[in-house]
Write a protein that holds these residues in place. Structure first.
Motif, PDB file in Angstrom:
ATOM      1  N   LEU A 140       0.842  -1.195   0.000  1.00 62.92           N
ATOM      2  CA  LEU A 140       0.000   0.000   0.000  1.00 62.92           C
ATOM      3  C   LEU A 140       0.876   1.243   0.000  1.00 62.92           C
ATOM      4  O   LEU A 140       0.592   2.223  -0.702  1.00 62.92           O
ATOM      5  N   LEU A 141       1.962   1.161   0.765  1.00 66.81           N
ATOM      6  CA  LEU A 141       2.840   2.326   0.902  1.00 66.81           C
ATOM      7  C   LEU A 141       3.386   2.806  -0.441  1.00 66.81           C
ATOM      8  O   LEU A 141       3.518   4.005  -0.677  1.00 66.81           O
ATOM      9  N   GLN A 142       3.669   1.875  -1.339  1.00 66.85           N
ATOM     10  CA  GLN A 142       4.229   2.277  -2.638  1.00 66.85           C
ATOM     11  C   GLN A 142       3.280   3.182  -3.427  1.00 66.85           C
ATOM     12  O   GLN A 142       3.703   3.893  -4.321  1.00 66.85           O
ATOM     13  N   HIS A 143       1.988   3.134  -3.090  1.00 69.40           N
ATOM     14  CA  HIS A 143       1.031   4.003  -3.787  1.00 69.40           C
ATOM     15  C   HIS A 143       0.696   5.236  -2.963  1.00 69.40           C
ATOM     16  O   HIS A 143      -0.227   5.975  -3.278  1.00 69.40           O
ATOM     17  N   SER A 144       1.428   5.413  -1.870  1.00 69.16           N
ATOM     18  CA  SER A 144       1.109   6.538  -0.988  1.00 69.16           C
ATOM     19  C   SER A 144       2.326   7.432  -0.766  1.00 69.16           C
ATOM     20  O   SER A 144       2.360   8.198   0.187  1.00 69.16           O
ATOM     21  N   PHE A 145       3.308   7.341  -1.659  1.00 66.55           N
ATOM     22  CA  PHE A 145       4.516   8.151  -1.500  1.00 66.55           C
ATOM     23  C   PHE A 145       4.208   9.642  -1.461  1.00 66.55           C
ATOM     24  O   PHE A 145       4.802  10.382  -0.685  1.00 66.55           O
ATOM     25  N   ASP A 146       3.270  10.065  -2.319  1.00 66.97           N
ATOM     26  CA  ASP A 146       2.944  11.493  -2.396  1.00 66.97           C
ATOM     27  C   ASP A 146       2.553  12.054  -1.035  1.00 66.97           C
ATOM     28  O   ASP A 146       2.839  13.199  -0.721  1.00 66.97           O
ATOM     29  N   SER A 147       1.861  11.210  -0.258  1.00 68.26           N
ATOM     30  CA  SER A 147       1.346  11.717   1.009  1.00 68.26           C
ATOM     31  C   SER A 147       2.153  11.231   2.207  1.00 68.26           C
ATOM     32  O   SER A 147       1.860  11.602   3.338  1.00 68.26           O
ATOM     33  N   ALA A 148       3.195  10.422   1.964  1.00 71.26           N
ATOM     34  CA  ALA A 148       3.886   9.766   3.086  1.00 71.26           C
ATOM     35  C   ALA A 148       4.587  10.741   4.035  1.00 71.26           C
ATOM     36  O   ALA A 148       4.760  10.437   5.213  1.00 71.26           O
ATOM     37  N   ASP A 149       4.973  11.916   3.538  1.00 67.70           N
ATOM     38  CA  ASP A 149       5.637  12.878   4.424  1.00 67.70           C
ATOM     39  C   ASP A 149       4.666  13.513   5.415  1.00 67.70           C
ATOM     40  O   ASP A 149       4.967  13.632   6.602  1.00 67.70           O
ATOM     41  N   ASP A 150       3.513  13.928   4.902  1.00 64.99           N
ATOM     42  CA  ASP A 150       2.571  14.659   5.746  1.00 64.99           C
ATOM     43  C   ASP A 150       1.564  13.756   6.443  1.00 64.99           C
ATOM     44  O   ASP A 150       1.006  14.122   7.469  1.00 64.99           O
ATOM     45  N   ALA A 151       1.322  12.584   5.861  1.00 68.93           N
ATOM     46  CA  ALA A 151       0.251  11.738   6.371  1.00 68.93           C
ATOM     47  C   ALA A 151       0.370  11.410   7.872  1.00 68.93           C
ATOM     48  O   ALA A 151      -0.628  11.504   8.587  1.00 68.93           O
ATOM     49  N   PRO A 152       1.567  11.032   8.359  1.00 70.89           N
ATOM     50  CA  PRO A 152       1.612  10.646   9.776  1.00 70.89           C
ATOM     51  C   PRO A 152       1.072  11.731  10.703  1.00 70.89           C
ATOM     52  O   PRO A 152       0.279  11.442  11.598  1.00 70.89           O
ATOM     53  N   SER A 153       1.471  13.001  10.498  1.00 71.93           N
ATOM     54  CA  SER A 153       0.981  14.024  11.424  1.00 71.93           C
ATOM     55  C   SER A 153      -0.491  14.347  11.160  1.00 71.93           C
ATOM     56  O   SER A 153      -1.276  14.498  12.100  1.00 71.93           O
ATOM     57  N   GLN A 154      -0.895  14.398   9.873  1.00 71.62           N
ATOM     58  CA  GLN A 154      -2.307  14.686   9.585  1.00 71.62           C
ATOM     59  C   GLN A 154      -3.216  13.605  10.165  1.00 71.62           C
ATOM     60  O   GLN A 154      -4.257  13.903  10.747  1.00 71.62           O
ATOM     61  N   LEU A 155      -2.793  12.356   9.989  1.00 73.23           N
ATOM     62  CA  LEU A 155      -3.634  11.262  10.458  1.00 73.23           C
ATOM     63  C   LEU A 155      -3.606  11.126  11.976  1.00 73.23           C
ATOM     64  O   LEU A 155      -4.623  10.841  12.603  1.00 73.23           O
ATOM     65  N   SER A 156      -2.446  11.364  12.600  1.00 78.11           N
ATOM     66  CA  SER A 156      -2.449  11.235  14.054  1.00 78.11           C
ATOM     67  C   SER A 156      -3.232  12.396  14.685  1.00 78.11           C
ATOM     68  O   SER A 156      -3.898  12.198  15.704  1.00 78.11           O
ATOM     69  N   ASN A 157      -3.205  13.577  14.064  1.00 78.26           N
ATOM     70  CA  ASN A 157      -4.061  14.660  14.562  1.00 78.26           C
ATOM     71  C   ASN A 157      -5.539  14.264  14.505  1.00 78.26           C
ATOM     72  O   ASN A 157      -6.281  14.469  15.461  1.00 78.26           O
ATOM     73  N   LEU A 158      -5.936  13.706  13.375  1.00 76.09           N
ATOM     74  CA  LEU A 158      -7.332  13.293  13.227  1.00 76.09           C
ATOM     75  C   LEU A 158      -7.692  12.224  14.270  1.00 76.09           C
ATOM     76  O   LEU A 158      -8.715  12.304  14.949  1.00 76.09           O
ATOM     77  N   VAL A 159      -6.806  11.241  14.406  1.00 77.00           N
ATOM     78  CA  VAL A 159      -7.073  10.160  15.353  1.00 77.00           C
ATOM     79  C   VAL A 159      -7.153  10.708  16.784  1.00 77.00           C
ATOM     80  O   VAL A 159      -8.040  10.326  17.560  1.00 77.00           O
ATOM     81  N   LEU A 160      -6.256  11.630  17.116  1.00 76.96           N
ATOM     82  CA  LEU A 160      -6.285  12.178  18.482  1.00 76.96           C
ATOM     83  C   LEU A 160      -7.560  12.996  18.726  1.00 76.96           C
ATOM     84  O   LEU A 160      -8.128  12.944  19.822  1.00 76.96           O
ATOM     85  N   ARG A 161      -8.027  13.708  17.690  1.00 81.42           N
ATOM     86  CA  ARG A 161      -9.315  14.408  17.863  1.00 81.42           C
ATOM     87  C   ARG A 161     -10.429  13.390  18.123  1.00 81.42           C
ATOM     88  O   ARG A 161     -11.308  13.620  18.942  1.00 81.42           O
ATOM     89  N   SER A 162     -10.352  12.241  17.423  1.00 83.86           N
ATOM     90  CA  SER A 162     -11.398  11.221  17.611  1.00 83.86           C
ATOM     91  C   SER A 162     -11.340  10.588  19.001  1.00 83.86           C
ATOM     92  O   SER A 162     -12.304   9.991  19.453  1.00 83.86           O
ATOM     93  N   LEU A 163     -10.185  10.705  19.666  1.00 81.15           N
ATOM     94  CA  LEU A 163     -10.013  10.080  20.984  1.00 81.15           C
ATOM     95  C   LEU A 163     -10.291  11.036  22.136  1.00 81.15           C
ATOM     96  O   LEU A 163     -10.282  10.619  23.297  1.00 81.15           O
ATOM     97  N   SER A 164     -10.525  12.303  21.832  1.00 82.78           N
ATOM     98  CA  SER A 164     -10.651  13.270  22.933  1.00 82.78           C
ATOM     99  C   SER A 164     -11.906  12.958  23.757  1.00 82.78           C
ATOM    100  O   SER A 164     -12.947  12.630  23.213  1.00 82.78           O
ATOM    101  N   PRO A 165     -11.773  13.042  25.071  1.00 83.87           N
ATOM    102  CA  PRO A 165     -12.858  12.586  25.961  1.00 83.87           C
ATOM    103  C   PRO A 165     -14.097  13.498  25.826  1.00 83.87           C
ATOM    104  O   PRO A 165     -13.990  14.622  25.441  1.00 83.87           O
TER     105      PRO A 165
END
Lengths: 207, 207
Positions: free
Chosen positions: A182-207
């Protein structure tokens, strides 16, 4: 009554122990695959390169795939070690989660894509769902569940959603960046994705 | 001074208009690719199957890829139409988002995987980032932004995070299930993923 002893005793002149030979084959095979690729290499090629007979290699590995699986397991073990060190290096669960995303993607990119020729091992592994890949996915999910449990205890994460539901969904979010196919098709977003996705996930986890 | 008229006037005996011939080629090519696959078919094969000369086909399409791109654009247009109808069929933004995930994945699965032989068009399209794919991704992202904007107006979604940041992150979450190259490695999770992921995304959007 001493027959069993005679057949099980390896004797003093037996040479290197099995795991040493296996290691030697794996090291040489990794180097060979790195130079010539996994798909194109046969066990005969390997035997020639290492200086062993083909029959001798088959004494230790039943197939080329068995060697590939061990190399793949080593790669995945390195990724897991990197991720675990990054996660253990901080205290707060939200930061652990961020690091899990960031280090996971970086480590996966580095290991599989600096060595382009080793990539087809990873591709075969992911396509055929080798045991090493399944085990890796399970351990990453277990690590994720631990972080979630800690965050619920410290009241930094919400507790309403069932833990396994949350863990599965978060794993689906990060999976495209930890799976080499999957990663080979996600190179374009691989730099920014970790922070964008962890921000989204952390918002989903907020109490 | 009447020369220009002579060259631009198509004349009454010109036969079918261009777009009709183009449509005819696309319909026949879709059928042919469906039976024999895209990669293996040449323009000569197509010409023979349709009963046109190769030169005549080249008058309308500069390459096999140009035909493939149009077929791919048609497929993506169908997915987009399905998603838009599903989203427009409900009023509340959270439900729109759920439907976007659910219908997007279902439609993508159906179109690309019922016709296994058309799959290699989709694969080429996604690998080479054809224009049709880029345009499709942009329109899906615009649809997503609209839903987010509506949900912020109705105060069902949080407003603290910049809109484009939220939209990009949500698109990254759903992308593996809308991109055929990624989707083929996500079959195991394709049934449950839309609801699991839209639940997670909706939790992340709660005000």
């Amino acid at each position: 009554m001493n027959m069993s002893k005679a057949t099980t005793n390896p004797g003093p002149a037996r040479g290197p122990v099995d795991h040493e030979v296996r290691d030697q084959i794996v090291v040489a095979a990794t180097e060979h695959f790195r130079l010539y690729g996994y798909e194109k290499t046969t066990v005969s090629d390997l035997a020639k390169a290492i200086g062993f007979s083909k029959a001798y290699i088959y004494k230790f590995f039943e197939s080329k795939q068995a060697i590939g699986e061990l190399i793949c397991a080593n790669c995945l073990h390195e990724i897991e070690t990197d991720v675990r060190a990054a996660v253990d290096g901080v205290d707060r669960p939200p930061e652990k989660l961020r690091r899990m995303f960031k280090t996971g993607v970086e480590s996966c990119l580095r290991l599989f894509f600096e060595d382009r020729k080793l990539y087809d091992i990873a591709a075969s592994a992911a396509t055929e769902r080798w045991e090493a890949v399944r085990a890796f996915e399970e351990r990453i999910q277990a690590m994720l569940q631990d972080i979630l449990r800690q965050g619920r205890e410290t009241e930094e994460f919400e507790r309403k959603t069932p833990l396994d539901e949350t863990a599965t969904a978060i794993y689906l979010v990060i999976r495209p960046y930890l799976n080499p196919l999957l990663l080979q098709h996600s190179f374009d977003s691989a730099d920014d994705a970790p922070s964008q996705l962890s921000n989204l996930v952390l918002r989903s986890l907020s109490p």
